[in-house]
Write a protein that holds these residues in place. Sequence first.
Motif, mmCIF file in Angstrom:
data_model
loop_
_atom_site.group_PDB
_atom_site.id
_atom_site.type_symbol
_atom_site.label_atom_id
_atom_site.label_comp_id
_atom_site.label_asym_id
_atom_site.label_seq_id
_atom_site.Cartn_x
_atom_site.Cartn_y
_atom_site.Cartn_z
ATOM 1 N N ARG A 135 0.832 -1.209 0.000
ATOM 2 C CA ARG A 135 0.000 0.000 0.000
ATOM 3 C C ARG A 135 0.866 1.259 0.000
ATOM 4 O O ARG A 135 0.587 2.208 -0.730
ATOM 5 C CB ARG A 135 -0.926 0.003 1.216
ATOM 6 C CG ARG A 135 -1.883 1.178 1.259
ATOM 7 C CD ARG A 135 -2.967 1.067 2.314
ATOM 8 N NE ARG A 135 -2.753 0.140 3.399
ATOM 9 C CZ ARG A 135 -2.385 0.510 4.637
ATOM 10 N NH1 ARG A 135 -2.219 1.770 4.934
ATOM 11 N NH2 ARG A 135 -2.218 -0.390 5.581
ATOM 12 N N MET A 136 1.920 1.259 0.802
ATOM 13 C CA MET A 136 2.744 2.466 0.921
ATOM 14 C C MET A 136 3.704 2.659 -0.244
ATOM 15 O O MET A 136 3.933 3.791 -0.669
ATOM 16 C CB MET A 136 3.525 2.446 2.232
ATOM 17 C CG MET A 136 2.665 2.721 3.443
ATOM 18 S SD MET A 136 3.617 2.902 4.964
ATOM 19 C CE MET A 136 4.442 4.462 4.659
ATOM 20 N N PHE A 137 4.281 1.571 -0.759
ATOM 21 C CA PHE A 137 5.373 1.706 -1.730
ATOM 22 C C PHE A 137 5.023 1.205 -3.126
ATOM 23 O O PHE A 137 5.777 1.420 -4.064
ATOM 24 C CB PHE A 137 6.622 0.990 -1.216
ATOM 25 C CG PHE A 137 7.038 1.472 0.153
ATOM 26 C CD1 PHE A 137 7.451 2.777 0.347
ATOM 27 C CD2 PHE A 137 6.984 0.631 1.241
ATOM 28 C CE1 PHE A 137 7.828 3.235 1.602
ATOM 29 C CE2 PHE A 137 7.359 1.072 2.502
ATOM 30 C CZ PHE A 137 7.776 2.381 2.682
ATOM 31 N N GLY A 138 3.878 0.539 -3.261
ATOM 32 C CA GLY A 138 3.435 0.080 -4.572
ATOM 33 C C GLY A 138 4.448 -0.821 -5.251
ATOM 34 O O GLY A 138 5.264 -1.487 -4.604
ATOM 35 N N ALA A 139 4.397 -0.821 -6.575
ATOM 36 C CA ALA A 139 5.280 -1.676 -7.369
ATOM 37 C C ALA A 139 6.756 -1.320 -7.159
ATOM 38 O O ALA A 139 7.624 -2.180 -7.274
ATOM 39 C CB ALA A 139 4.916 -1.567 -8.847
#
Length: 159
Positions: A135-139
């Motif tokens: 959620r915080m850092f994505g891909a």
Amino acid sequence: MTIDRQSLTDFYARETLGAPENAVGFLLWRVMHRYQRAIDRALAPLDLTHLQFTTLAMVGWLCRKEEPTTQVELARHADIHVMQVSLMLKALEKKGLVARLPSSSDTRAKRVAITSAGLEALKVAMPLAIEIQQRMFGAAGEPGGALLTELRDVERRAE
């Protein structure tokens, strides 16, 4: 004696990166604290803190090898002070998630092992931590992602 505002303005204009948001260290500090708070909130129902979870996960990871894992090895692997690791292990041991046993080769050392309750706790906690990371850092934070790759490079250069 306090400093006048103009002196502060001049200092920050000439001697800094212009704003705290331009400093990587400041942003890392803020992001890390937000990440820790999110993990702490998610793990609170499991009676684990972020640091306890991280320590437990590292114990589990290191216990996969055949040789016994010691507190010192755990501290070295995590780049955490041995005393802090010892405090976390005491808390985890009290909860029945790890066992600390005397080393057969060094009377000063303690071997660390994960318990079945510790593995069960990891099975519940790990998906929560991964969800927060995604959620915080994505891909960018996934294996092979740009952020994770760059952070690994930064860590290598910092050694």
